[in-house]
Design an enzyme around this catalytic site. Structure first.
Site, short mmCIF file in Angstrom:
data_model
loop_
_atom_site.label_atom_id
_atom_site.label_comp_id
_atom_site.label_asym_id
_atom_site.label_seq_id
_atom_site.Cartn_x
_atom_site.Cartn_y
_atom_site.Cartn_z
N GLY A 28 6.28 -12.61 1.69
CA GLY A 28 5.62 -11.80 0.66
C GLY A 28 6.17 -10.40 0.74
N CYS B 178 -12.98 10.93 -1.47
CA CYS B 178 -13.94 11.70 -0.68
C CYS B 178 -14.13 11.09 0.70
CB CYS B 178 -15.26 11.79 -1.42
SG CYS B 178 -15.09 12.84 -2.84
N1 LLP Z 1 1.84 -17.10 4.47
C1 LLP Z 1 0.59 -16.98 4.92
C2 LLP Z 1 -0.16 -18.18 5.24
C3 LLP Z 1 0.00 -15.71 5.07
O1 LLP Z 1 -1.24 -15.62 5.52
C4 LLP Z 1 0.74 -14.56 4.74
C5 LLP Z 1 0.17 -13.22 4.87
C6 LLP Z 1 2.06 -14.72 4.26
C7 LLP Z 1 2.58 -16.02 4.14
C8 LLP Z 1 2.93 -13.57 3.86
O2 LLP Z 1 3.19 -12.69 4.88
P1 LLP Z 1 4.24 -11.50 4.66
O3 LLP Z 1 5.60 -12.11 4.50
O4 LLP Z 1 3.82 -10.77 3.44
O5 LLP Z 1 4.12 -10.66 5.87
N2 LLP Z 1 -2.62 -6.82 4.08
C9 LLP Z 1 -1.77 -6.87 5.25
C10 LLP Z 1 -0.97 -8.13 5.32
C11 LLP Z 1 -1.81 -9.37 5.36
C12 LLP Z 1 -0.97 -10.61 5.39
C13 LLP Z 1 -1.80 -11.83 5.24
N3 LLP Z 1 -1.03 -13.04 5.21
C14 LLP Z 1 -0.86 -5.64 5.24
O6 LLP Z 1 -0.97 -4.82 4.34
O7 LLP Z 1 -0.07 -5.44 6.16
#
Ligand code: LLP
Length: 434
Positions: free
Chosen positions: A293, A361
């Site tokens: 992602g 805020c």
């Molecule tokens: N697959 C699964 C099952 C996941 O839970 C996630 C991310 C991904 C793929 C993708 O991961 P990436 O390639 O984006 O690292 N809000 C947090 C990140 C939460 C990720 C949750 N799962 C942040 O802003 O760092």
């Protein structure tokens, strides 16, 4: 030292330009704050993953994790680049389908998919559901039997690996809310249940150890664990996985102190390890799936803010406020995430240490805790880099601030893909009682 990614560069007027478009012009046209995505950079990241697999002659699927950034337009782009996508809610599924993404290429994740969401997914003809827990096996089984359908599924294994990242984005360890635990035998029990239910076509297994990971060791250990399990399960149940999904989580550059391998290189190393260790198994290497992602959209995204007030506390620090903040980027407050920024509308000199803060805020509404920037004046444009993942997708209307617009830029042209919210949008769901 600040970094620029993809097509971003400074033009002759010392204006930041992305995708051949002057960012000062973008703000004039679409307002501030503004999310800008460099489409060529998204394409480059997507192609990097695909090419890596193709060069290694491996059956593969690159599945974009919608949670990083989802809107109708991104799905067109994914289709153009032959990527699949995953979703983790009815809302993401709805958006992907409305964006014209074929249901058969969508995978559904989540530790608590509701009955409504599962019914919607089955009715849409979703490609794959990644089963996360025993409750879901029963729930989905009853939905499928009722509908007289058979569903392709993977099941998520929690391999018991602790990767090095922030605790909140760590997922593969034993003490996790996600997936079937290996050590206690729950993963094996899940396999037995799935194989014994003709509503399921059990295509393979899934694991995801966490996010923003820089070291390949955790992935290799997880892959080893999965291969060990699959070897045991072939012996015991003649189970042959057609798919091995190793999740996402490949780290990206937020500041110059981050120095991860290019994501495609990262995947090459992991895939080579899987290929090598697969020798223990009597059947051919299955399709390898990844779910990036952040690594596809993060560096492609930039947030443009306009400078407003400043508060200089002698001997302490200078707070410079911009017109956005924790509502469009909660990551610094939530994960102590660090970012870099550029002055985007003019050349600057005499850098000074400042704290870049938002307009919300809360004292915790800090975008960059410590940064050296030229003396900023009201009206200056500040560009925060690498904001393309988990920025807009985690945005809120805190303090009833409006969510920014999002534009895609490519080859000198800008396209509005999400319009700025209006005050009317803010009260659209409110029900007046008089
Ligand atoms: N697959 C699964 C099952 C996941 O839970 C996630 C991310 C991904 C793929 C993708 O991961 P990436 O390639 O984006 O690292 N809000 C947090 C990140 C939460 C990720 C949750 N799962 C942040 O802003 O760092």
């Amino acid at each position: 030292m600040c970094m620029l990614f993809g097509t971003a560069k400074f033009n002759q007027d010392n204006h930041l330009e992305i995708g051949g478009v002057d960012t000062t012009e973008l703000v004039k046209e679409y307002g501030s704050p503004l999310f800008v995505y460099d489409v060529a950079h998204i394409r480059q990241m997507a192609r990097g993953f695909k090419q890596t697999f193709e060069e290694m002659k491996l059956k593969n699927k690159v599945i974009y994790a919608s949670k990083a950034f989802s809107c109708l337009a991104i799905y067109d782009l994914l289709k153009e680049e032959s990527l699949s996508c995953d979703v983790v809610s009815g809302g993401e599924l709805f958006t992907a389908l409305k964006g014209g993404f074929p249901a058969s290429e969508i995978e559904f994740h989540g530790n608590n998919k509701t009955a409504v969401e599962l019914r919607e997914a089955v009715a849409a003809g979703i490609g794959t559901i990644i089963i996360d827990n025993f409750y879901e096996i029963e729930l989905l089984s009853s939905i499928l039997h009722e509908a007289g359908k058979k569903q392709k599924v993977l099941f998520r294994v929690s391999p018991g690996i602790e990767a090095e990242t922030h605790e909140y984005i760590l997922t593969g360890q034993e003490d996790s809310k996600f997936g079937f635990d290996v050590a206690s035998g729950q993963a094996e029990q899940a396999l037995q249940m799935l194989l014994n239910d003709d509503a399921f076509e059990v295509a393979g297994v899934h694991c995801h150890i966490g996010s923003q990971i820089f070291d390949t060791t955790g992935f290799s250990l997880a892959a080893d664990k999965m291969i060990e399990l699959l070897a045991a399960w072939t012996e015991a149940y003649q189970f042959e996985a057609k798919i091995l999904n190793v999740g996402g989580g490949f780290g990206i550059r937020y500041t110059s102190s981050n120095d991860p391998l290019p994501p495609a290189e990262f995947v090459k190393i992991i895939a080579a390890k899987i290929q090598e260790h697969w020798k223990k198994i009597s059947y051919p290497l299955p399709e390898i799936q990844i779910e990036p992602g952040r690594s596809i959209v993060a560096e492609a995204g930039t947030t443009l803010y306009t400078v407003g007030s400043q508060k200089e506390i002698p001997g302490i620090r200078n707070y410079v406020s911009v017109d956005g903040g924790m509502g469009d980027n909660i990551r610094p407050a939530l994960y102590e995430a660090e970012y870099d920024a550029h002055l985007a509308n003019r050349a600057g000199d005499n850098p000074e240490k400042i704290r870049l803060v938002g307009k919300y805020c809360e004292s915790g509404d800090i975008l960059i805790r410590n940064i050296e920037m030229p003396r900023l004046v009201p009206g200056d444009l500040v560009a925060l880099t690498s904001t393309g993942a988990y920025g807009y997708s985690m945005a809120s209307n805190y303090n009833r601030n409006l969510k920014p617009a999002v534009v895609f830029v490519e080859d000198g042209a800008a396209t509005l893909v999400v319009r700025r919210e209006t005050y009317e949008d803010l009260i659209a769901l409110d029900v007046p009682i008089k």
